[in-house]
Design an enzyme around this catalytic site. Structure first.
Site, PDB file in Angstrom:
ATOM      1  N   ASP A 263       0.851  -1.183   0.000  1.00  0.00           N
ATOM      2  CA  ASP A 263       0.000   0.000   0.000  1.00  0.00           C
ATOM      3  C   ASP A 263       0.896   1.245   0.000  1.00  0.00           C
ATOM      4  O   ASP A 263       2.123   1.154   0.115  1.00  0.00           O
ATOM      5  CB  ASP A 263      -0.978  -0.013   1.182  1.00  0.00           C
ATOM      6  CG  ASP A 263      -2.202   0.871   0.901  1.00  0.00           C
ATOM      7  OD1 ASP A 263      -2.157   1.670  -0.058  1.00  0.00           O
ATOM      8  OD2 ASP A 263      -3.197   0.778   1.637  1.00  0.00           O
TER       9      ASP A 263
HETATM   10  C1  BGC Z   1      -5.046   3.296   0.236  1.00  0.00           C
HETATM   11  C2  BGC Z   1      -5.311   2.228  -0.788  1.00  0.00           C
HETATM   12  C3  BGC Z   1      -5.202   2.793  -2.168  1.00  0.00           C
HETATM   13  C4  BGC Z   1      -3.839   3.452  -2.335  1.00  0.00           C
HETATM   14  C5  BGC Z   1      -3.615   4.022  -3.709  1.00  0.00           C
HETATM   15  C6  BGC Z   1      -3.785   4.072  -0.044  1.00  0.00           C
HETATM   16  O1  BGC Z   1      -3.645   5.167   0.783  1.00  0.00           O
HETATM   17  O2  BGC Z   1      -4.976   2.700   1.518  1.00  0.00           O
HETATM   18  O3  BGC Z   1      -6.575   1.670  -0.588  1.00  0.00           O
HETATM   19  O4  BGC Z   1      -5.382   1.775  -3.107  1.00  0.00           O
HETATM   20  O5  BGC Z   1      -3.727   4.495  -1.387  1.00  0.00           O
HETATM   21  O6  BGC Z   1      -4.402   5.117  -3.951  1.00  0.00           O
END
Ligand code: BGC
Length: 724
Positions: A263
């Site tokens: 993530d």
């Molecule tokens: C979130 C994810 C997301 C990623 C990309 C993160 O902050 O937890 O769910 O896919 O950002 O945008």
């Protein structure tokens, strides 16, 4: 298709590591330059970055995507296209209801239709991979990200996630409207303590396996291309580097062979987790636990080469990870068309088509939940005077968090919807008050009360702002924000004929509001066509059929509150509004929620009869057919979700008081009767015991229909594992 192994054999170690890096688009180019095509002063250093990463997130448009891809391919000697990824959570430009609302439709086919349209628009917009579905299991409405999941039921969550994956991926990934998917956040991100985003998660293995893990598994079985480990620690270890989770369960047990992507900065976050302040260790931990792509942080670029040179990892291990990325690019047909059908113009004709808008409206109608109705709804379109009051009366901000490229101003407001549905009605629109948590301006109250006093019916449009849910947006109090309850009470003094239309990204504690209104129609964040859907439902052009997929508490102090809880050794026998000494209950609040899981009213009147089991003894490898007859005792066409629950009365592990094991949704004509049939097999009655083994234990099971805490019919069956 190209020969990716051949390409791999020509790549340097640095080039391979580049394929494992994902960066934000704003690292490369400013979006205004992309729009004007003037990249002259935006290259330089950024060109170097473009050459060295394999994928991109958070870009603005197909034009920007094409620009970055061109800049990359011009310089990449291997001619490996980049992948462009985004969170296409509930639509791309046409915004559908938030996932928690979709859960209330209990209709995986509807979720699939929305995803197909989202994929059509997103691919036109330059996206090839979506970071969806999010199937985190949730029990705590304080957590802002409950809006991204389908709710508190593992079976439903898994079915909805799987349906979305199949729809996004289409018949073949190489089709120009197909996208690759990424299931997230593995695992138990929704178990954050106190509902505070990113917080610690401590869970026993059997609870994890029973409630939290099944939906991720269902998504993997449905073909998820990627998986994203969660931000949180799970039993002390951040998910991204959690050996048990990422290696034992995901790889060994489940055999997942797709891409693992960290993530956002999650490998960088290992320092703040207190695991390591050394980039090399962070990179090692992530890579050895199977993380293929690093999002945003740079530990792989900085350290992976050295770790290979020192023999910590082999070149073959690197090749395995890179090959997965190249294969995905190949399967998406990126080598043949590096834009994957992305439009050349920013505003594609594939956006916001009448068909997409119609589906968005239909979905919003099917996801709304009629929480209360004393008969005031549906309203007659001939009603003479309506007072439309509240912060959501004429508000475009109803599309919800994670709305991708959706634009608030393209949504239909409640006021617009009602004006269109009731053209002959005199409608006064007034805001009354704001809805920020610290709003304390009562200057709009007088106008609201005056409008209410002069109207036949008041439609009170209340709720939390759309950026009070979603990532990082947890709340310690989940009542209506600001002065909205006070506004409702003031309006109720002037006119009792109030219908509340409520908007939120989480279950709210609507206890105060409920006392002052004759009906509550909960719209969640309904998306682009929210106002038209609300109007159709209010006037009976559409019949509400949503059922709650997440419990609405009376008070935030009840959180976490969920339907599939255990009984405890001292359950309450007193009526729920009376405190019982030495029982599991509260002095100042009933145990029951305000609105339970499965609750949702209709303008039709469904009657359940004749719950019958084909046998009352079930053996291993046999099945029992359950049937139940449901009649629409009204002249209104409507849909009903018939739910089948079970309870294992005595087991080695204390079992939940209810557990959903099957459901089916169907439409009924006026006065129509339908018989629903479900098969029950032994695994449907099983659970993860304290030795973390999945077992079905001998004994008596109650089988019921209805909604979680209002069961209508119940029959018993006995399970015998070893029949003589
Ligand atoms: C979130 C994810 C997301 C990623 C990309 C993160 O902050 O937890 O769910 O896919 O950002 O945008």
């Amino acid at each position: 298709m190209v020969d990716v192994k051949q390409i791999l054999s020509q790549m340097t170690t640095e080039e391979k590591i580049g394929q494992l890096m994902q960066h934000n688009a704003n690292m490369f180019i400013d979006s205004s330059a992309a729009v004007t095509g003037d990249n002259s002063n935006k290259l330089g250093l950024s060109q170097k970055v473009i050459n060295t990463v394999g994928s991109v997130l958070n870009f603005c448009s197909s034009v920007e995507m094409r620009t970055i891809q061109d800049m990359h391919l011009k310089n990449d000697r291997n001619k490996i296209p980049m992948l462009f990824m985004m969170d296409v959570v509930h639509g791309f430009r046409t915004i559908f209801p938030i996932p928690l609302a979709l859960g209330c439709s209990f209709d995986p086919n509807l979720a699939a239709r929305c995803s197909e349209m989202a994929a059509d628009e997103a691919t036109a917009g330059g996206v090839q991979v979506t970071f969806t579905p999010m199937v985190d299991y949730v029990r705590d409405a304080r957590w802002g990200r409950v809006m991204e999941t389908c709710g508190e039921e593992p079976l439903l969550n898994g079915m909805m996630g799987a349906a979305q994956i199949r729809a996004f991926r289409g018949k073949s990934l190489s089709d120009k409207t197909s996208m690759a998917t990424c299931v997230k956040h593995f695992a138990a991100y929704g178990g954050a303590e106190a509902g505070r985003d990113y917080n610690t998660v401590e869970l026993s293995e059997h609870i994890l396996r029973e409630y939290y893990l099944p939906a991720y598994k269902a998504c993997i079985d449905a073909g998820a291309d990627m998986i994203m480990p969660a931000f949180n620690t799970l039993n002390g270890i951040p998910a991204t580097v959690n050996f048990w989770l990422m290696k034992k369960v995901l790889k060994e047990e489940w055999g997942f062979s797709g891409i693992v992507i960290s993530d956002f900065n999650a490998i960088g976050d290992l320092e703040r987790h207190g695991i390591t302040n050394d980039e090399k260790t962070a990179a090692r931990l992530a890579f050895e636990n199977g993380c293929d792509i690093e999002m945003v942080s740079n530990t792989y670029t900085h350290c992976l080469k050295e770790l290979i040179e020192k023999g910590v990892f082999t070149e073959e291990q690197l090749d395995d990870a890179v090959l997965k990325v190249l294969n995905l690019k190949n399967n998406l047909g990126m080598f043949e068309d590096p834009y994957h059908g992305a439009d050349i113009q920013e505003n594609s004709e594939r956006f916001l088509t009448p068909e997409h808008r119609a589906t968005a409206r239909k979905a919003a109608e099917e996801c709304a939940v009629l929480l209360k109705n004393d008969g005031i709804l549906p309203l007659s379109p001939q009603v003479e005077k309506i007072a439309l009051i509240g912060p959501f009366a004429d508000n475009h901000e109803i599309i919800g968090f994670w709305s991708c490229n959706g634009k608030n101003e393209e949504s239909v407001t409640v006021s617009e919807g009602i004006h269109a549905a009731a053209p002959n009605t005199e409608i006064t629109v007034t805001r009354g008050c704001g809805n920020l948590y610290d709003d304390c301006d009562r200057s709009g109250f007088d106008a609201a009360v005056k409008a209410a006093a002069a109207a036949d019916v008041v439609i009170l449009c209340l709720g939390e702002p759309q950026n009070y849910s979603g990532e990082g947006n947890s709340r310690a109090d989940i009542t209506l924000t600001g002065l909205q309850d006070e506004l409702a009470a003031a309006v109720a003094n002037a006119n009792k004929n109030i219908v509340a239309l409520t908007f939120s990204g989480r279950p709210l504690a609507l206890t105060e509001l409920e006392k002052n209104v004759r009906a509550i129609l909960h719209m969640w964040f309904p998306g682009t066509e929210g106002g038209s859907a609300a109007a159709n439902l209010l006037f009976g052009y559409a019949n509400p059929c949503g059922k709650l997929s997440m419990t609405f508490p009376r008070a935030v102090g009840q959180c976490p509150i969920y339907y599939n809880h255990t009984n405890t050794g001292k359950p309450k026998f007193f009526p729920d509004d009376k405190h019982q000494p030495y029982a599991s209950n509260y002095i100042d609040c009933p145990n029951s929620p305000l609105f339970p899981f499965g609750h949702g009213l209709s303008y039709s009147n469904f009657k359940y009869e004749n719950l019958e089991l084909s046998d009352d003894v079930l053996y291993n490898n046999s099945k029992i057919e359950v049937s139940v007859t449901v009649k629409n005792c009204s002249d209104t066409v409507g849909k009903e979700t018939v739910m089948l629950y079970m309870r294992d009365l005595f087991a080695s592990n204390s079992r939940p008081v209810q557990q959903l094991i099957a459901f089916e949704k169907a439409e009924f004509a006026a006065d129509e009767t339908k018989t629903f049939k479900f098969n029950i097999t032994a695994p449907m009655l099983g659970f993860w015991n304290n030795e973390n083994k999945f077992v079905t234990e001998d004994g008596v099971f109650q089988i019921s229909t209805g909604c979680a805490d209002r069961l209508i019919l119940t029959e018993n069956l006995t399970f015998i594992s070893n029949a003589e």
